[in-house]
Scaffold this active site. Structure first.
Site, short mmCIF file in Angstrom:
data_model
loop_
_atom_site.label_atom_id
_atom_site.label_comp_id
_atom_site.label_asym_id
_atom_site.label_seq_id
_atom_site.Cartn_x
_atom_site.Cartn_y
_atom_site.Cartn_z
N GLU A 111 42.78 31.51 10.63
CA GLU A 111 43.26 32.65 11.42
C GLU A 111 42.29 32.96 12.55
O GLU A 111 41.12 32.57 12.50
CB GLU A 111 43.37 33.89 10.51
CG GLU A 111 44.80 34.25 10.13
CD GLU A 111 45.55 34.96 11.25
OE1 GLU A 111 45.28 34.72 12.43
OE2 GLU A 111 46.43 35.78 10.92
N ASP A 112 42.77 33.66 13.56
CA ASP A 112 41.89 34.06 14.65
C ASP A 112 41.07 35.29 14.27
O ASP A 112 39.87 35.33 14.49
CB ASP A 112 42.70 34.33 15.94
CG ASP A 112 43.88 35.27 15.74
OD1 ASP A 112 44.14 35.73 14.59
OD2 ASP A 112 44.58 35.57 16.73
N ASP A 115 41.91 41.86 10.83
CA ASP A 115 41.79 43.23 11.34
C ASP A 115 42.16 44.21 10.23
O ASP A 115 41.36 44.46 9.33
CB ASP A 115 42.68 43.34 12.58
CG ASP A 115 42.54 44.65 13.33
OD1 ASP A 115 41.44 45.19 13.37
OD2 ASP A 115 43.55 45.13 13.89
N PHE A 164 38.86 46.07 20.70
CA PHE A 164 39.94 45.12 20.91
C PHE A 164 39.39 43.95 21.74
O PHE A 164 38.90 44.14 22.84
CB PHE A 164 41.13 45.76 21.62
CG PHE A 164 42.35 44.90 21.53
CD1 PHE A 164 43.14 44.92 20.39
CD2 PHE A 164 42.67 44.02 22.55
CE1 PHE A 164 44.23 44.08 20.29
CE2 PHE A 164 43.77 43.19 22.45
CZ PHE A 164 44.55 43.22 21.32
N ARG A 177 44.34 34.28 26.62
CA ARG A 177 44.05 33.30 25.56
C ARG A 177 43.16 32.16 26.06
O ARG A 177 42.49 31.50 25.28
CB ARG A 177 45.35 32.71 25.03
CG ARG A 177 46.28 33.71 24.33
CD ARG A 177 47.39 32.97 23.62
NE ARG A 177 48.49 33.83 23.20
CZ ARG A 177 48.54 34.52 22.06
NH1 ARG A 177 47.54 34.45 21.21
NH2 ARG A 177 49.59 35.25 21.76
P1 IMP Z 1 45.99 42.48 11.02
O1 IMP Z 1 45.85 43.91 11.51
O2 IMP Z 1 44.79 42.05 10.19
O3 IMP Z 1 47.29 42.28 10.33
O4 IMP Z 1 45.99 41.59 12.32
C1 IMP Z 1 47.20 41.36 12.95
C2 IMP Z 1 47.06 40.55 14.17
O5 IMP Z 1 46.72 41.44 15.21
C3 IMP Z 1 46.00 39.46 14.23
O6 IMP Z 1 46.40 38.25 13.67
C4 IMP Z 1 45.85 39.33 15.72
O7 IMP Z 1 46.87 38.51 16.24
C5 IMP Z 1 46.07 40.74 16.20
N1 IMP Z 1 44.79 41.40 16.47
C6 IMP Z 1 44.08 42.24 15.70
N2 IMP Z 1 42.98 42.65 16.31
C7 IMP Z 1 42.99 42.04 17.52
C8 IMP Z 1 42.09 42.06 18.65
O8 IMP Z 1 41.03 42.71 18.67
N3 IMP Z 1 42.46 41.31 19.70
C9 IMP Z 1 43.60 40.55 19.73
N4 IMP Z 1 44.45 40.50 18.71
C10 IMP Z 1 44.15 41.25 17.62
MG MG Z 2 47.32 36.54 15.22
#
Ligand code: IMP
Ligand code: MG
Length: 187
Positions: A111-112, A115, A164, A177
């Site tokens: 995963e990238d 969050d 962010f 990206r």
């Molecule tokens: P989650 O909140 O852990 O479910 O993350 C959901 C998705 O939000 C991640 O896979 C990213 O694609 C996106 N995301 C969360 N934080 C960031 C950020 O700081 N920058 C860009 N994308 C983010």
């Molecule tokens: Mg993502």
């Protein structure tokens, strides 16, 4: 015309609206370490890497080439989390399923960013149902302070504060990206 000699010179890709958080050389060094560690941990086992589109594709491609392992295969899973650009709604949608079964395989999800944990938890539950032999996770970035679900990654590139971030595969409204570093969008 392309001059091969000049083309190798690194041009800084600076954007006035972005503050560099993790420069490209630090990302490269950390991914080399992760590649060595993951290769050792999966010694003598087949490894299926599952990249989560779209954000993880840059990390996955560098991680893959940092691996010293003779038996790696690759698949992709596409997910989108509903919500606006910087706030998750908690609703996850699969936009592309795996091409191949993972039953009985050692799977590492790549995963990238981790969050809130909503996407991770959804993915892990869905993949566990498909009966892999083992299931671990690697994330380039981790924002532990944002977590609302009890999930963690087995391999973490960098823990970062609650900001962010964009670049190196990560987007804001599908942009940025292409940046070779991780940066914070100035507001
Ligand atoms: P989650 O909140 O852990 O479910 O993350 C959901 C998705 O939000 C991640 O896979 C990213 O694609 C996106 N995301 C969360 N934080 C960031 C950020 O700081 N920058 C860009 N994308 C983010
Ligand atoms: Mg993502």
């Amino acid at each position: 015309m392309i001059d091969a000699g000049q083309a190798t010179a690194q041009q800084p890709v600076e954007r006035p609206e972005i503050e560099v958080l993790i420069p490209a050389d630090r990302i490269a060094a950390r991914i080399r370490e992760l590649g060595v560690q993951i290769s050792q941990d999966y010694q003598n086992r087949s490894l299926r890497l599952v990249g989560v589109l779209k954000g993880a594709f840059v990390f996955l491609s560098d991680l893959l080439r940092a691996m010293d392992h003779p038996d790696i295969t690759l698949d992709f899973l596409g997910v989108a989390t509903y919500g606006n650009a910087s706030q998750t709604s908690g609703e996850v949608r699969v936009t592309k399923d795996l091409d191949q079964s993972i039953e009985g395989l050692d799977v590492l999800v790549v995963e990238d960013i981790l969050d809130s944990g909503v996407t991770f938890q959804y993915l892990l539950t869905a993949l566990r149902n498909r009966k892999p032999a083992s299931l671990r996770t690697a994330t380039l970035l981790d924002k532990p302070s944002r977590r609302i679900r009890p999930v963690h990654a087995d391999y973490v590139g960098f823990s970062i504060p609650d900001a962010f971030v964009v670049g190196y595969g990560l987007d804001f409204a599908q942009k940025y990206r292409e940046l070779p570093y991780i940066g914070v969008l100035k507001t």
